[in-house]
Design an enzyme around this catalytic site. Sequence first.
Site, PDB file in Angstrom:
ATOM      1  CE1 TYR A  18      -4.276  -1.751   5.186  1.00  0.00           C
ATOM      2  CE2 TYR A  18      -3.608   0.496   4.668  1.00  0.00           C
ATOM      3  CZ  TYR A  18      -3.984  -0.764   4.257  1.00  0.00           C
ATOM      4  OH  TYR A  18      -4.073  -1.041   2.910  1.00  0.00           O
ATOM      5  CB  SER A  40      -0.898   0.009   1.244  1.00  0.00           C
ATOM      6  OG  SER A  40      -1.592   1.229   1.370  1.00  0.00           O
TER       7      SER A  40
END
Length: 253
Positions: A162, A149
């Site tokens: 995250y 990501s």
Amino acid sequence: MAGVLEGTVALITGASSGIGEACALTLAEQGAALALAARRVERLEALADKVRDAGGTALVLEADISSEEQARAAVDRTVSELGRLDTLVNNAGLMLLGPVALAEPTEWRRMVDINLVGLFNTSHAALPHLVHAAEQQPRRVADLVNIGSLAGRFAFGASAVYCATKFGVGAYSEALRQEVATRHVRVSVVEPGSVDTELRTHNRPEVQEQLGARFSGIERLQGADVADAVSYIVTRPRHIAVSELLIRPTEQV
């Protein structure tokens, strides 16, 4: 479905929707036989039917990859039923956002279990088969692609754990790349920015509202855009490795 990946087998985790589903369709177009792994088996069956209707091969694997046993069983079934494993796309992931002070620690553990431990499980189980495939025709190279990501390169508030898991994906990918590069197993990490998938719907309503407002003014990526990046990586000639690929919406700053 003839293409560069004809005669090869690809296992995709988190294949029931979004980026994983798009990767399945894209790699099938390149000729790969597919093993589709996720927990939502009814969605996998629908995807498999779509692949088969277009002339491809698809094996449905109901699996929770955070379980070492289930991850290994998915890999073992792929090899036993499809004959080999040339490509692993570690796409399964979870994004549960919010300030640390207001977070539920159970959500942290779920993200670590899926985003990191699950990826470790499938990679470990797949690695001997990828090494073997890289020694064989038709391509004499194998690929392990981890979906990271933008949050694995830049930390953002309300995304601490995250981000930590996605930074971990990047570190793991680079370390593993160094270990297996001379065996012609290419390890790559694809780091998307904002993608229009159901990933954000796993969050609490107030977080979903905040995410919607944050990205309402830009054209977000689609799963097919990320799948195109994955396809580019795994279809390179044997002597070319794309180790990292950051892809984001043009308007995302």
